[in-house]
Scaffold this active site. Structure first.
Site, PDB file in Angstrom:
ATOM      1  N   GLU A 174      38.124-107.451  11.934  1.00 60.52           N
ATOM      2  CA  GLU A 174      38.692-108.776  11.629  1.00 60.52           C
ATOM      3  C   GLU A 174      39.984-108.678  10.814  1.00 60.52           C
ATOM      4  OE1 GLU A 174      36.643-111.732   9.164  1.00 60.52           O
ATOM      5  OE2 GLU A 174      35.527-110.152   8.177  1.00 60.52           O
ATOM      6  N   LYS A 188      34.352-105.904   9.318  1.00 56.83           N
ATOM      7  CA  LYS A 188      35.475-106.039   8.384  1.00 56.83           C
ATOM      8  C   LYS A 188      36.715-105.358   8.934  1.00 56.83           C
ATOM      9  CE  LYS A 188      33.905-108.452   5.035  1.00 56.83           C
ATOM     10  NZ  LYS A 188      32.906-109.050   5.904  1.00 56.83           N
ATOM     11  N   ASN A 199      39.178-133.447  11.556  1.00 56.41           N
ATOM     12  CA  ASN A 199      38.613-132.100  11.625  1.00 56.41           C
ATOM     13  C   ASN A 199      37.379-132.210  12.503  1.00 56.41           C
ATOM     14  OD1 ASN A 199      37.560-129.557  11.220  1.00 56.41           O
ATOM     15  ND2 ASN A 199      36.955-129.913   9.098  1.00 56.41           N
ATOM     16  N   GLY A 200      37.364-131.509  13.633  1.00 55.92           N
ATOM     17  CA  GLY A 200      36.221-131.581  14.539  1.00 55.92           C
ATOM     18  C   GLY A 200      36.698-131.573  15.981  1.00 55.92           C
ATOM     19  N   HIS A 229      21.777 -92.678  23.026  1.00 58.53           N
ATOM     20  CA  HIS A 229      21.426 -93.587  24.125  1.00 58.53           C
ATOM     21  C   HIS A 229      22.658 -94.261  24.725  1.00 58.53           C
ATOM     22  CE1 HIS A 229      17.249 -92.898  23.186  1.00 58.53           C
ATOM     23  NE2 HIS A 229      17.565 -93.056  21.912  1.00 58.53           N
ATOM     24  N   LYS A 273      38.014-119.492   7.481  1.00 53.69           N
ATOM     25  CA  LYS A 273      37.008-119.184   6.465  1.00 53.69           C
ATOM     26  C   LYS A 273      35.721-119.944   6.732  1.00 53.69           C
ATOM     27  CE  LYS A 273      35.530-117.395   2.614  1.00 53.69           C
ATOM     28  NZ  LYS A 273      35.067-115.997   2.742  1.00 53.69           N
ATOM     29  N   GLU A 298      28.488-104.265   9.299  1.00 56.64           N
ATOM     30  CA  GLU A 298      29.347-105.044   8.391  1.00 56.64           C
ATOM     31  C   GLU A 298      30.700-104.339   8.221  1.00 56.64           C
ATOM     32  OE1 GLU A 298      29.802-107.725   6.951  1.00 56.64           O
ATOM     33  OE2 GLU A 298      30.818-107.388   5.050  1.00 56.64           O
ATOM     34  N   TRP A 333      43.618-126.164  12.901  1.00 55.62           N
ATOM     35  CA  TRP A 333      43.216-124.946  13.606  1.00 55.62           C
ATOM     36  C   TRP A 333      43.026-125.386  15.052  1.00 55.62           C
ATOM     37  CZ3 TRP A 333      39.041-122.805  16.310  1.00 55.62           C
ATOM     38  CH2 TRP A 333      38.984-121.413  16.344  1.00 55.62           C
ATOM     39  N   ARG A 378      41.200-121.487   4.790  1.00 54.02           N
ATOM     40  CA  ARG A 378      40.275-121.885   5.855  1.00 54.02           C
ATOM     41  C   ARG A 378      40.773-121.448   7.234  1.00 54.02           C
ATOM     42  NH1 ARG A 378      36.855-126.183   4.134  1.00 54.02           N
ATOM     43  NH2 ARG A 378      36.689-127.023   6.224  1.00 54.02           N
ATOM     44  N   CYS A 422      40.049-126.782  10.172  1.00 54.24           N
ATOM     45  CA  CYS A 422      41.084-127.697   9.665  1.00 54.24           C
ATOM     46  C   CYS A 422      40.858-128.049   8.198  1.00 54.24           C
ATOM     47  CB  CYS A 422      41.086-128.983  10.469  1.00 54.24           C
ATOM     48  SG  CYS A 422      41.272-128.719  12.224  1.00 54.24           S
TER      49      CYS A 422
HETATM   50  O1  M6R Z   1      30.220-119.355   5.587  1.00 46.35           O
HETATM   51  P1  M6R Z   1      29.320-118.481   6.401  1.00 46.35           P
HETATM   52  O2  M6R Z   1      28.656-117.427   5.582  1.00 46.35           O
HETATM   53  O3  M6R Z   1      28.313-119.255   7.186  1.00 46.35           O
HETATM   54  O4  M6R Z   1      30.277-117.752   7.444  1.00 46.35           O
HETATM   55  C1  M6R Z   1      29.752-116.923   8.444  1.00 46.35           C
HETATM   56  C2  M6R Z   1      30.829-116.107   9.109  1.00 46.35           C
HETATM   57  O5  M6R Z   1      31.780-116.950   9.707  1.00 46.35           O
HETATM   58  C3  M6R Z   1      31.553-115.176   8.126  1.00 46.35           C
HETATM   59  O6  M6R Z   1      30.673-114.341   7.445  1.00 46.35           O
HETATM   60  C4  M6R Z   1      32.582-114.311   8.874  1.00 46.35           C
HETATM   61  O7  M6R Z   1      31.935-113.414   9.720  1.00 46.35           O
HETATM   62  C5  M6R Z   1      33.487-113.580   7.877  1.00 46.35           C
HETATM   63  N1  M6R Z   1      34.857-113.754   8.247  1.00 46.35           N
HETATM   64  C6  M6R Z   1      33.208-112.129   7.768  1.00 46.35           C
HETATM   65  O8  M6R Z   1      34.030-111.488   6.866  1.00 46.35           O
END
Ligand code: M6R
Length: 618
Positions: free
Chosen positions: A498, A495, A98-99, A514, A613, A491, A74, A27, A2
């Site tokens: 997501e 990407k 927010n929470g 395996h 975010k 990684e 959110w 966010r 949020c």
């Molecule tokens: O702010 P942070 O680095 O702690 O965030 C961790 C993850 O939420 C963040 O890296 C997430 O996996 C990204 N969306 C990846 O692109």
């Protein structure tokens, strides 16, 4: 998660709140709302979906008001509908949150007995009604001193609820005072000229002020146009440092790029350069640990390192493990924060725990570092946002200096995390005398070359765009790598999934036999990361195994590697370079591949569905 914005001052328009929320859009959210006090009344407009839907309703708000709050939600409790959007109103009070309020059911039962009527499915509405109830009691106790009554009522509410919260509160009975209180969710106070602000992130405020205060857990603030007071949850007044923020509003613009993500990928050379800046002596070959923020950590004391992080930051940690172990001759464990916090932890006063987090607000990482602290471990926060919750809780705060990252997908922060962790590895090794001067100088020289190598790699963007078109219709894609390229494979897969919602997995190439090799057939694309490093021959054999089962290969390797190129359907060349430089180049390629695939598929690149975010709820 949020987004929160709040204002008290000489006057702000609905557009002010809207633009503040726009700054927080990255966010992640699914409904929005604004409340303003004008003419003795609370005026609220809320909308389902994106901010554009709220924009159409701004005309129904007062054209100016001295006080107001805005929110991007959110959804956690209740669907992302207009009724569930914040702010929630109870009589003269409007409240945003927010929470998560965990004990909302029992509080709701209590309030329903008191005849409060609920109009939403949210946990937050409970807080609005409870505050209204407590305020009514406190009005009597305080002889109708409304500011004191509201302060006491908030203190009662935060003692009753269980969970996490950052509240923004206004009341038509107190039309010149903005209230906020927080536990575990972030709140920043901005100090302006005849106006003060609250927000869930600095980015919402940097158009207006550079003077900010970071509210800590268990703190409540009372803001007026020309003053502010901060209290602990016992009601005692406290003094706080004022930060001067060095980010500019321009850094939050796209600067001609079509998306923040693309801009941030192309900012990677600069992010790496900034992370190195003034932290190394390139003549006498020395790492300045103090410049990296290492001021309280006893570098000679720890016998083991644990890195805790989530998502991309976790992969940066996995990559750093190779170098920390190699240079410092120490055991390094890399743990997902969401697992670490619920498991028996072996950390003790001989353990160094490094929390890696771009935002510095990720709740899992924050809670995990608290576990490490309880075990008396030394703690370092590697974060991108100064004054963040994780940064403040650790013994040392190391800023990675990537500059603000707006795209939900972490790109330049990943490179900055890796280079910062490499600097820590070299700096610790230097201090602990586990690295020769020659190895140290060679690695420092190589790190200084990283930015220009990334720049060259980014020139492949158009070619990567073309290749990405092959992936658009895919249901599933595999990524393989060995050694430091294994975390890069994961990684790359993260990407792709997501951003383009294509199922993707990253495997250690040696693990193929395996199990995962059963997935290979003539329909499956496998992205093979195979630069000529110490693992090349082995990965090359794995690629042959994939090829002989009909798998379609997209290879990333050294320019001029004809063998690799000839067995690949598509080949992306990177400049031959030292091993320590490689992960920066292969990750840049995979970031571009994910970006272009998502774009060609028509996905929302900067705000992928369901993601936020800054993940501030569990
Ligand atoms: O702010 P942070 O680095 O702690 O965030 C961790 C993850 O939420 C963040 O890296 C997430 O996996 C990204 N969306 C990846 O692109």
């Amino acid at each position: 998660m949020c987004g929160v914005i709040g204002y008290v001052g000489k006057g702000a328009s609905p557009e002010f709140f809207f633009l503040g929320l726009k700054r927080l859009e990255y966010r992640g959210y699914d409904s929005t709302g604004i409340a303003m006090v004008f003419d003795g009344k609370i005026h609220v407009q809320r909308a389902e979906g994106k901010l554009i839907n709220l924009h159409e309703k701004l005309q129904h708000l007062p054209s100016r008001a001295n006080i107001g709050i805005g929110h991007t939600r959110w959804a956690t409790h209740g669907r992302p509908t207009e009724d569930n959007a914040h702010p929630h109103v109870s009589g003269h009070i409007a409240l945003l949150h927010n929470g998560i309020i965990e004990n909302y059911r029992e509080i709701k039962n209590f309030l329903q007995e008191k005849k409060y009527v609920f109009l939403s499915d949210t946990d937050t509405e409970v807080a609005a009604h409870l505050l209204h109830y407590e305020f009514s009691l406190e009005q009597k106790n305080t002889s109708h001193n409304n500011i004191l009554a509201m302060k006491n009522a908030i203190l009662n509410v935060v003692k009753t609820i269980k969970g996490t919260f950052a509240f923004g509160i206004i009341s038509s009975l107190i039309p010149d005072v903005l209230f906020t209180a927080k536990y575990a969710s972030p709140i920043i106070i901005g100090l302006g000229e005849n106006e003060n602000y609250i927000a869930s992130g600095m980015t919402a405020l940097i158009d207006h002020t550079k003077k900010m205060i970071v509210l800590d857990d268990y703190e409540l603030a009372i803001l007026k146009q020309d003053s502010y007071e901060i209290f602990d949850f016992q009601g005692n007044k406290i003094e706080k440092n004022i930060l001067s923020v060095d980010w500019s509003a321009q850094m939050l613009e796209k600067n001609g790029f079509s998306h923040f993500m693309l801009k941030e990928i192309f900012e990677q050379p600069e992010a790496v350069a900034q992370s190195l800046n003034s932290r190394i002596d390139p003549i006498d070959y020395h790492v300045f640990l103090e410049e990296l923020g290492i001021k309280n950590t006893n570098v000679l004391l720890f016998e083991k390192i644990q890195i805790i992080a989530c998502g991309t930051s976790f992969y940066a940690g996995l990559l750093a493990k190779f170098y920390l172990e190699k240079f410092c001759c120490l055991t390094v464990e890399v743990e997902l924060a969401s697992e670490y916090r619920y498991r028996y932890s072996t950390s003790n006063n001989k353990t160094l725990v490094i929390a890696v987090s771009q935002s510095g607000e990720t709740i899992d990482t924050l809670q995990a570092i608290k576990v490490a602290k309880e075990n008396n471990a030394q703690t370092i926060a590697l974060v991108n946002v100064r004054g963040s919750s994780i940064g403040r809780i650790c013994d040392d705060e190391s800023i990675m200096h990537a500059g603000p990252e707006v795209g939900v997908a972490s790109t330049k922060a990943f490179s900055a995390q890796v280079v910062s962790l490499l600097l820590l590895a070299l700096g610790f090794a230097e201090k602990r005398k586990t690295i020769s001067k020659e190895t140290l100088s060679c690695n420092i020289d190589n790190l200084l070359k990283v930015s220009s190598y990334i720049e060259k790699t980014l020139k492949e963007s158009d070619k990567i765009n073309q290749i990405s078109q092959k992936l658009v219709a895919e249901k599933s894609v595999l990524f393989i790598g060995r050694g430091p390229q294994w975390p890069i494979a994961m990684e790359g897969a993260l990407k792709l999934k997501e951003l383009s919602y294509i199922h993707a997995e990253g495997f250690a190439a040696g693990e193929l036999k395996h199990g995962p090799i059963a997935l290979i057939d003539e329909n499956l694309y496998v992205i093979c990361i195979a630069p000529k490093d110490a693992y090349y021959e082995k990965v090359y054999s794995n690629i042959h195994e994939i090829k002989s089962r009909g798998g379609k290969i997209i290879a990333i390797g050294f320019e001029g590697d004809k063998d690799l190129e000839s067995i690949s359907e598509h080949f992306i060349g990177i400049s031959p370079c030292e091993e320590i430089i490689l992960p920066f180049l292969t990750s840049a390629v995979l970031h571009l591949l994910a970006y272009w695939t998502a774009l060609n598929k028509g996905c929302d690149v900067d705000q992928p569905r369901n993601l936020a975010k800054s993940v501030t709820v569990e």
